[in-house]
Write a protein that holds these residues in place. Structure first.
Motif, PDB file in Angstrom:
ATOM      1  N   UNK A  15      19.318   5.432  52.445  1.00  0.00           N
ATOM      2  CA  UNK A  15      18.751   4.908  51.209  1.00  0.00           C
ATOM      3  C   UNK A  15      18.569   5.986  50.143  1.00  0.00           C
ATOM      4  N   UNK A  16      18.751   7.241  50.531  1.00  0.00           N
ATOM      5  CA  UNK A  16      18.459   8.317  49.589  1.00  0.00           C
ATOM      6  C   UNK A  16      19.380   8.249  48.379  1.00  0.00           C
ATOM      7  N   UNK A  17      18.769   8.238  47.241  1.00  0.00           N
ATOM      8  CA  UNK A  17      19.517   8.149  45.993  1.00  0.00           C
ATOM      9  C   UNK A  17      19.112   9.299  45.076  1.00  0.00           C
ATOM     10  N   UNK A  18      19.947   9.504  44.054  1.00  0.00           N
ATOM     11  CA  UNK A  18      19.724  10.590  43.106  1.00  0.00           C
ATOM     12  C   UNK A  18      19.538   9.998  41.714  1.00  0.00           C
ATOM     13  N   UNK A  19      18.535  10.486  41.028  1.00  0.00           N
ATOM     14  CA  UNK A  19      18.302  10.056  39.645  1.00  0.00           C
ATOM     15  C   UNK A  19      18.636  11.199  38.701  1.00  0.00           C
ATOM     16  N   UNK A  20      19.473  10.910  37.711  1.00  0.00           N
ATOM     17  CA  UNK A  20      19.843  11.890  36.695  1.00  0.00           C
ATOM     18  C   UNK A  20      19.190  11.530  35.360  1.00  0.00           C
ATOM     19  N   UNK A  21      18.629  12.532  34.716  1.00  0.00           N
ATOM     20  CA  UNK A  21      18.180  12.424  33.332  1.00  0.00           C
ATOM     21  C   UNK A  21      19.060  13.379  32.531  1.00  0.00           C
ATOM     22  N   UNK A  22      19.838  12.846  31.604  1.00  0.00           N
ATOM     23  CA  UNK A  22      20.840  13.646  30.892  1.00  0.00           C
ATOM     24  C   UNK A  22      20.626  13.542  29.386  1.00  0.00           C
TER      25      UNK A  22
ATOM     26  N   UNK B  96      26.656  12.005  43.738  1.00  0.00           N
ATOM     27  CA  UNK B  96      26.038  12.896  42.746  1.00  0.00           C
ATOM     28  C   UNK B  96      26.984  13.987  42.246  1.00  0.00           C
ATOM     29  N   UNK B  97      27.826  14.510  43.128  1.00  0.00           N
ATOM     30  CA  UNK B  97      28.736  15.580  42.704  1.00  0.00           C
ATOM     31  C   UNK B  97      29.745  15.074  41.675  1.00  0.00           C
ATOM     32  N   UNK B  98      30.157  13.818  41.808  1.00  0.00           N
ATOM     33  CA  UNK B  98      31.088  13.246  40.847  1.00  0.00           C
ATOM     34  C   UNK B  98      30.438  13.132  39.460  1.00  0.00           C
TER      35      UNK B  98
ATOM     36  N   UNK C 232      29.678  20.661  28.896  1.00  0.00           N
ATOM     37  CA  UNK C 232      29.089  21.704  29.754  1.00  0.00           C
ATOM     38  C   UNK C 232      27.708  22.144  29.283  1.00  0.00           C
ATOM     39  N   UNK C 233      27.376  21.876  28.020  1.00  0.00           N
ATOM     40  CA  UNK C 233      26.080  22.305  27.472  1.00  0.00           C
ATOM     41  C   UNK C 233      24.999  21.223  27.584  1.00  0.00           C
ATOM     42  N   UNK C 234      25.305  20.153  28.256  1.00  0.00           N
ATOM     43  CA  UNK C 234      24.333  19.067  28.401  1.00  0.00           C
ATOM     44  C   UNK C 234      23.134  19.537  29.224  1.00  0.00           C
ATOM     45  N   UNK C 235      21.971  18.967  28.931  1.00  0.00           N
ATOM     46  CA  UNK C 235      20.771  19.254  29.719  1.00  0.00           C
ATOM     47  C   UNK C 235      20.651  18.170  30.790  1.00  0.00           C
ATOM     48  N   UNK C 236      20.595  18.620  32.043  1.00  0.00           N
ATOM     49  CA  UNK C 236      20.613  17.676  33.163  1.00  0.00           C
ATOM     50  C   UNK C 236      19.429  17.932  34.097  1.00  0.00           C
ATOM     51  N   UNK C 237      18.747  16.868  34.451  1.00  0.00           N
ATOM     52  CA  UNK C 237      17.683  16.932  35.453  1.00  0.00           C
ATOM     53  C   UNK C 237      18.073  16.024  36.608  1.00  0.00           C
ATOM     54  N   UNK C 238      17.977  16.554  37.831  1.00  0.00           N
ATOM     55  CA  UNK C 238      18.328  15.778  39.018  1.00  0.00           C
ATOM     56  C   UNK C 238      17.124  15.698  39.942  1.00  0.00           C
ATOM     57  N   UNK C 239      16.832  14.521  40.433  1.00  0.00           N
ATOM     58  CA  UNK C 239      15.731  14.354  41.389  1.00  0.00           C
ATOM     59  C   UNK C 239      16.145  13.351  42.457  1.00  0.00           C
ATOM     60  N   UNK C 240      15.606  13.533  43.648  1.00  0.00           N
ATOM     61  CA  UNK C 240      15.934  12.648  44.759  1.00  0.00           C
ATOM     62  C   UNK C 240      14.903  11.531  44.874  1.00  0.00           C
ATOM     63  N   UNK C 241      15.394  10.345  45.126  1.00  0.00           N
ATOM     64  CA  UNK C 241      14.523   9.179  45.318  1.00  0.00           C
ATOM     65  C   UNK C 241      14.611   8.748  46.781  1.00  0.00           C
TER      66      UNK C 241
END
Length: 301
Positions: A215-222, A268-270, A280-289
C-alpha cells in the motif's frame, strides 16, 4: 437522499462483489497454506513455541502428542462461543472458515514433513526459526490483506476489551508472552523462550510489511514553471491523477502552480525522471504515505 440502483446496476454490483469474494478466499487459502508450511516444516520439528493459539496447540502436541490442528480448531471454537456477543457476525463467519482451513492444512501437512523433512538434525536452529517466521508472517499478511481471520488471540483480545480497559496491543503482548513463557515448564530451557520470541517478532514484522508494503505510496509536491508539461505526461503516460493548486511564492510574492501527484512507490523514479527531463530546476518534495485509498489505489474496506 439515497440513490436507487437500477436492476442492471444491482446485478453488476453483485457480480463484482462475488468476484472479489472469490479472489479473497483464494488468497486467504494460499496465505494459510504458506503459514502451515512454515509451521510444519521449520517450527514444529525444532520444538519452538510461538505466541497465539497455534503456540498453545503446539504446547499440547509437545506435551501429550495431541494433533495441533484439531486442538487449534477446538480452542478457537471454544473462544468464539465465549466471545460471541463481543464479535461481529462477519468476523465469526470468516474466523470459523479461516480456522477450519488452517487446522486442516496443519494436520494434513504434518505427516508429509515428518516423512520427508525439510530440515535435518544439527543444522542452524536459529535459521530455521527465521525461515519459519518469514513464511508464517507472509502467510498471515496475505490472509489479513484479504479480510481473512485466523482467530487465535484476536478473540481473547476482543473478550478482554469488552470486560477490561486493557489496550489491544498490551493484551496481545501479555497473552503471547504467557503462552511462550509456558514452554519453560515443558522444556526447562530459556533458549526455547528466546526462539519463540524471535519467531513472533519476525512473523509480526513480515506480516506488517506484507500488509502495508503493497500500500505504500509516494506523494510529490512540485513547483515548476513547466507544470503543465509535467502534469500532461504524468496524466497521459503514467495514468496518474494530478492536482494543480494556485499558490504564492512568498519570497518574490509571485504566483506559482503547485502540483500534487500520488503514485505507487515503484512509479516514483519515473516521476523523478520526467521532472528532471522537463525542468531540472523544479522544486520537488517527496514524502511516503502509509496508504492511499480511492480511484487508482486501494479500495476502502
Amino acid at each position: 437522499m439515497e440513490y436507487n440502483y437500477s436492476e442492471e446496476e444491482k446485478a453488476q454490483r453483485k457480480k463484482i462483489k462475488r468476484k472479489q469474494m472469490v479472489k479473497d478466499y483464494f488468497f486467504i487459502t494460499f496465505g494459510i497454506l504458506l503459514y502451515a508450511v512454515g509451521f510444519n516444516a521449520f517450527i514444529l520439528p525444532e520444538k519452538v513455541v510461538m505466541g497465539g493459539m497455534t503456540g498453545a496447540s503446539s504446547l499440547l502436541y509437545y506435551a501429550f502428542g495431541l494433533p495441533p490442528g484439531i486442538m487449534l480448531w477446538f480452542m478457537n471454537v471454544a473462544l468464539l462461543i465465549l466471545a460471541y456477543k463481543a464479535l461481529s457476525k462477519q468476523f465469526v463467519i470468516r474466523t470459523v472458515i479461516g480456522v477450519t482451513i488452517i487446522s486442516f492444512f496443519i494436520d494434513a501437512l504434518r505427516p508429509v514433513f515428518m516423512t520427508h523433512p525439510v530440515i535435518t538434525a544439527g543444522e542452524d536452529k536459529f535459521m530455521h526459526v527465521l525461515i519459519g517466521g518469514m513464511l508464517s508472517g507472509a502467510g498471515l499478511g496475505i490472509v489479513f490483506s484479504h479480510n481473512g481471520s485466523t482467530g487465535g488471540t484476536d478473540i481473547l483480545v476482543a473478550l478482554l476489551g469488552k470486560y477490561t480497559r486493557m489496550s489491544f496491543g498490551r493484551a496481545m503482548q501479555m497473552i503471547d508472552m504467557l503462552i511462550i513463557s509456558s514452554s519453560y515448564f515443558l522444556f526447562h530451557s530459556m533458549e526455547t523462550i528466546v526462539y519463540g520470541l524471535c519467531f513472533t517478532f519476525v512473523a509480526a514484522y513480515v506480516c506488517d510489511y506484507i500488509i502495508n508494503g503493497t500500500r505504500q505510496t509516494v506523494q510529490f509536491l512540485i513547483i515548476s514553471k513547466k507544470y503543465d508539461e509535467i502534469a500532461d505526461i504524468v496524466n497521459k503516460r503514467m495514468h496518474r491523477g494530478v492536482t494543480v493548486i494556485q499558490g504564492t511564492g512568498w519570497y518574490k510574492k509571485s504566483d506559482v502552480k503547485l502540483l500534487i501527484i500520488l503514485t505507487r512507490k515503484y512509479e516514483s523514479q519515473e516521476v523523478f525522471n520526467t521532472i528532471k527531463r522537463i525542468d531540472p530546476n523544479a522544486m520537488v518534495s517527496q514524502s511516503f504515505c502509509q496508504g492511499v485509498f480511492g480511484e487508482g489505489f486501494d479500495k476502502i474496506k
